[in-house]
Design a protein around this motif. Structure first.
Motif, PDB file in Angstrom:
ATOM      1  N   TRP A 260       0.834  -1.204   0.000  1.00  0.00           N
ATOM      2  CA  TRP A 260       0.000   0.000   0.000  1.00  0.00           C
ATOM      3  C   TRP A 260       0.866   1.250   0.000  1.00  0.00           C
ATOM      4  CZ3 TRP A 260      -5.458  -0.559   0.568  1.00  0.00           C
ATOM      5  CH2 TRP A 260      -5.887  -1.855   0.861  1.00  0.00           C
ATOM      6  N   LEU A 261       0.365   2.293  -0.647  1.00  0.00           N
ATOM      7  CA  LEU A 261       0.964   3.618  -0.548  1.00  0.00           C
ATOM      8  C   LEU A 261       0.167   4.394   0.489  1.00  0.00           C
ATOM      9  CD1 LEU A 261       2.938   5.820  -1.547  1.00  0.00           C
ATOM     10  CD2 LEU A 261       1.171   6.490  -3.203  1.00  0.00           C
ATOM     11  N   CYS A 262       0.840   4.869   1.533  1.00  0.00           N
ATOM     12  CA  CYS A 262       0.164   5.526   2.656  1.00  0.00           C
ATOM     13  C   CYS A 262       0.657   6.957   2.820  1.00  0.00           C
ATOM     14  CB  CYS A 262       0.442   4.774   3.957  1.00  0.00           C
ATOM     15  SG  CYS A 262       0.161   3.000   3.857  1.00  0.00           S
ATOM     16  N   ARG A 263      -0.265   7.839   3.195  1.00  0.00           N
ATOM     17  CA  ARG A 263       0.090   9.216   3.552  1.00  0.00           C
ATOM     18  C   ARG A 263      -0.833   9.665   4.683  1.00  0.00           C
ATOM     19  NH1 ARG A 263      -3.381  13.134   1.971  1.00  0.00           N
ATOM     20  NH2 ARG A 263      -4.974  12.574   0.433  1.00  0.00           N
ATOM     21  N   LEU A 264      -0.407  10.694   5.389  1.00  0.00           N
ATOM     22  CA  LEU A 264      -1.230  11.215   6.469  1.00  0.00           C
ATOM     23  C   LEU A 264      -2.479  11.897   5.921  1.00  0.00           C
ATOM     24  CD1 LEU A 264       1.483  12.776   8.810  1.00  0.00           C
ATOM     25  CD2 LEU A 264       0.121  10.725   9.251  1.00  0.00           C
ATOM     26  N   LYS A 265      -3.622  11.606   6.504  1.00  0.00           N
ATOM     27  CA  LYS A 265      -4.854  12.261   6.077  1.00  0.00           C
ATOM     28  C   LYS A 265      -4.827  13.755   6.369  1.00  0.00           C
ATOM     29  CE  LYS A 265      -7.897   8.250   6.669  1.00  0.00           C
ATOM     30  NZ  LYS A 265      -9.064   7.702   7.391  1.00  0.00           N
ATOM     31  N   SER A 266      -4.061  14.135   7.369  1.00  0.00           N
ATOM     32  CA  SER A 266      -4.022  15.540   7.785  1.00  0.00           C
ATOM     33  C   SER A 266      -3.136  16.414   6.904  1.00  0.00           C
ATOM     34  CB  SER A 266      -3.513  15.631   9.230  1.00  0.00           C
ATOM     35  OG  SER A 266      -2.220  15.062   9.340  1.00  0.00           O
ATOM     36  N   ARG A 267      -2.434  15.823   5.948  1.00  0.00           N
ATOM     37  CA  ARG A 267      -1.506  16.591   5.127  1.00  0.00           C
ATOM     38  C   ARG A 267      -1.895  16.461   3.657  1.00  0.00           C
ATOM     39  NH1 ARG A 267       4.472  14.876   6.020  1.00  0.00           N
ATOM     40  NH2 ARG A 267       3.890  15.538   8.142  1.00  0.00           N
ATOM     41  N   ALA A 268      -2.148  17.577   3.003  1.00  0.00           N
ATOM     42  CA  ALA A 268      -2.527  17.560   1.583  1.00  0.00           C
ATOM     43  C   ALA A 268      -1.345  17.110   0.732  1.00  0.00           C
ATOM     44  CB  ALA A 268      -2.985  18.951   1.145  1.00  0.00           C
ATOM     45  N   PRO A 269      -1.581  16.311  -0.303  1.00  0.00           N
ATOM     46  CA  PRO A 269      -0.475  15.851  -1.150  1.00  0.00           C
ATOM     47  C   PRO A 269       0.140  17.000  -1.957  1.00  0.00           C
ATOM     48  CG  PRO A 269      -2.584  15.179  -2.078  1.00  0.00           C
ATOM     49  CD  PRO A 269      -2.878  15.758  -0.725  1.00  0.00           C
ATOM     50  N   THR A 270       1.452  16.982  -2.065  1.00  0.00           N
ATOM     51  CA  THR A 270       2.158  17.961  -2.884  1.00  0.00           C
ATOM     52  C   THR A 270       2.149  17.512  -4.341  1.00  0.00           C
ATOM     53  OG1 THR A 270       4.263  16.812  -2.589  1.00  0.00           O
ATOM     54  CG2 THR A 270       3.675  18.493  -0.940  1.00  0.00           C
ATOM     55  N   ASP A 271       2.631  18.374  -5.236  1.00  0.00           N
ATOM     56  CA  ASP A 271       2.729  17.997  -6.647  1.00  0.00           C
ATOM     57  C   ASP A 271       3.641  16.779  -6.811  1.00  0.00           C
ATOM     58  OD1 ASP A 271       1.060  20.052  -7.346  1.00  0.00           O
ATOM     59  OD2 ASP A 271       2.646  21.397  -8.027  1.00  0.00           O
ATOM     60  N   ALA A 272       4.734  16.765  -6.047  1.00  0.00           N
ATOM     61  CA  ALA A 272       5.669  15.640  -6.158  1.00  0.00           C
ATOM     62  C   ALA A 272       5.024  14.340  -5.686  1.00  0.00           C
ATOM     63  CB  ALA A 272       6.925  15.934  -5.333  1.00  0.00           C
ATOM     64  N   LEU A 273       4.304  14.403  -4.586  1.00  0.00           N
ATOM     65  CA  LEU A 273       3.630  13.207  -4.088  1.00  0.00           C
ATOM     66  C   LEU A 273       2.568  12.743  -5.064  1.00  0.00           C
ATOM     67  CD1 LEU A 273       2.979  11.019  -2.084  1.00  0.00           C
ATOM     68  CD2 LEU A 273       1.736  12.682  -0.698  1.00  0.00           C
ATOM     69  N   GLN A 274       1.828  13.670  -5.638  1.00  0.00           N
ATOM     70  CA  GLN A 274       0.798  13.295  -6.605  1.00  0.00           C
ATOM     71  C   GLN A 274       1.416  12.631  -7.829  1.00  0.00           C
ATOM     72  OE1 GLN A 274      -2.519  13.722  -5.849  1.00  0.00           O
ATOM     73  NE2 GLN A 274      -2.880  12.412  -7.618  1.00  0.00           N
ATOM     74  N   ALA A 275       2.556  13.162  -8.281  1.00  0.00           N
ATOM     75  CA  ALA A 275       3.239  12.572  -9.429  1.00  0.00           C
ATOM     76  C   ALA A 275       3.739  11.171  -9.106  1.00  0.00           C
ATOM     77  CB  ALA A 275       4.399  13.468  -9.855  1.00  0.00           C
ATOM     78  N   PHE A 276       4.320  11.003  -7.921  1.00  0.00           N
ATOM     79  CA  PHE A 276       4.829   9.689  -7.504  1.00  0.00           C
ATOM     80  C   PHE A 276       3.682   8.700  -7.349  1.00  0.00           C
ATOM     81  CE2 PHE A 276       6.569   6.874  -4.039  1.00  0.00           C
ATOM     82  CZ  PHE A 276       7.547   6.280  -4.821  1.00  0.00           C
ATOM     83  N   ARG A 277       2.591   9.153  -6.763  1.00  0.00           N
ATOM     84  CA  ARG A 277       1.429   8.297  -6.562  1.00  0.00           C
ATOM     85  C   ARG A 277       0.852   7.827  -7.897  1.00  0.00           C
ATOM     86  NH1 ARG A 277      -4.097   8.984  -8.326  1.00  0.00           N
ATOM     87  NH2 ARG A 277      -5.427   7.761  -6.925  1.00  0.00           N
ATOM     88  N   ASP A 278       0.678   8.760  -8.840  1.00  0.00           N
ATOM     89  CA  ASP A 278       0.116   8.399 -10.140  1.00  0.00           C
ATOM     90  C   ASP A 278       1.024   7.421 -10.869  1.00  0.00           C
ATOM     91  OD1 ASP A 278      -1.947  10.110  -9.548  1.00  0.00           O
ATOM     92  OD2 ASP A 278      -1.265  11.733 -10.858  1.00  0.00           O
ATOM     93  N   TRP A 279       2.331   7.653 -10.785  1.00  0.00           N
ATOM     94  CA  TRP A 279       3.295   6.775 -11.452  1.00  0.00           C
ATOM     95  C   TRP A 279       3.262   5.376 -10.837  1.00  0.00           C
ATOM     96  CZ3 TRP A 279       7.739   4.411  -9.439  1.00  0.00           C
ATOM     97  CH2 TRP A 279       8.584   3.819 -10.390  1.00  0.00           C
TER      98      TRP A 279
END
Length: 288
Positions: A260-279
């Motif tokens: 699983w890819l996990c991130r904190l619910k309390s922190r909005a994803p950055t552009d870099a995180l969104q790019a990594f997640r999509d990839w």
């Protein structure tokens, strides 16, 4: 030496399609122009690159030698231009990755990620599936389990079924699951794994007496060196299986979790995180 780039591009497109009309449509030129470019290139190299057939084209031996070189070169040129055109500032992305996934899946693909996302300055920290996103300053983490971690938003990447893996000389002694009772069964800190696998196999679970490891990587290495049989996520050890260092003696698997890819619910994803997640989601998706 002067390189006829238009001719090379026309040849590469025609070689992919094996059809002048489709190559012309891709390059937004006429079929006559594509034919002329190819003739010019053949005159330059002094050899035919295609055989003209009633219903299309076939590459000659010389043409087949040239195609992979051109395809790679044009791809690299495109990537370089894409990087130049990317005006976004570089952004640090700190990712915690369970070591098994990092070595078995992510590292072989990192170059492709960097080439397609040059603005992401990736920082990888490996862990043994125990991670504190906030305390360790991580933007996200890749973990193994059921995805139910308090305060995190988890997206499933891929299944990770477990199967016994061992050295070839150990596998030679194994004919059926019950034979594992005579072997050292190497264990992780998750005590339910071997009992679950034996339940799936239909064989009784023997007394577990193998060494305990906190990392699947060291667990796999111990198995490869003949110390016993390890229960491991097969997909993460495909390289060792291809090399013959590890063998999977039984087809039966046990599904005890996914990656699983996990991130904190309390922190909005950055552009870099969104790019990594999509990839990640794109690369880990099953083939259509």
């Amino acid at each position: 030496m002067h390189l006829p780039l238009n001719a090379l591009r026309a040849f590469e497109a025609a070689a992919r399609h094996l059809n002048l009309t489709r190559a012309a449509e891709e390059l937004h030129v006429t079929q006559t122009a594509v034919s002329q470019h190819i003739r010019n290139l053949e005159e330059r190299v002094g050899k035919p690159l295609f055989r003209r057939l009633p219903r299309g084209l076939a590459l000659t031996d010389e043409g087949r030698q040239l195609v992979p070189v051109l395809s790679d070169s044009f791809a690299r040129i495109g990537q370089a231009l894409q990087r130049l055109a990317d005006t976004r500032p570089r952004e640090v992305l700190t990712v915690g990755v369970v070591g098994t996934f990092a070595v078995g899946w992510l590292l072989p693909r990192l170059r492709a990620f960097h080439e397609s996302h040059p603005f992401v300055d990736l920082r990888l920290l490996t862990h043994n599936n125990r991670v504190d996103l906030a305390g360790e300053g991580l933007d996200c983490a890749i973990r193994f389990g059921d995805g139910a971690w308090h305060g995190t938003d988890a997206e499933r990447l891929m299944p990770a079924p477990l199967a016994p893996l061992c050295a070839p000389e150990v596998a030679a002694r194994l004919r059926e699951p019950a034979d594992l009772g005579a072997e050292a069964l190497l264990r992780s800190y998750r005590a339910d794994e071997w009992p679950a696998w034996f339940t799936a196999s239909g064989a009784p679970c023997p007394v577990l007496r193998g060494a305990v490891f906190d990392s699947s990587l060291t667990l796999a290495e111990a198995a490869a060196q003949g110390a016993g049989v390890a229960l491991l996520p097969v997909r993460m050890f495909e390289r060792e299986l291809r090399q013959g260092r590890l063998v999977q003696p039984f087809a039966c698997t046990a599904a005890l979790g996914d990656y699983w890819l996990c991130r904190l619910k309390s922190r909005a994803p950055t552009d870099a995180l969104q790019a990594f997640r999509d990839w990640l989601l794109r690369e880990s998706a099953p083939p259509q």
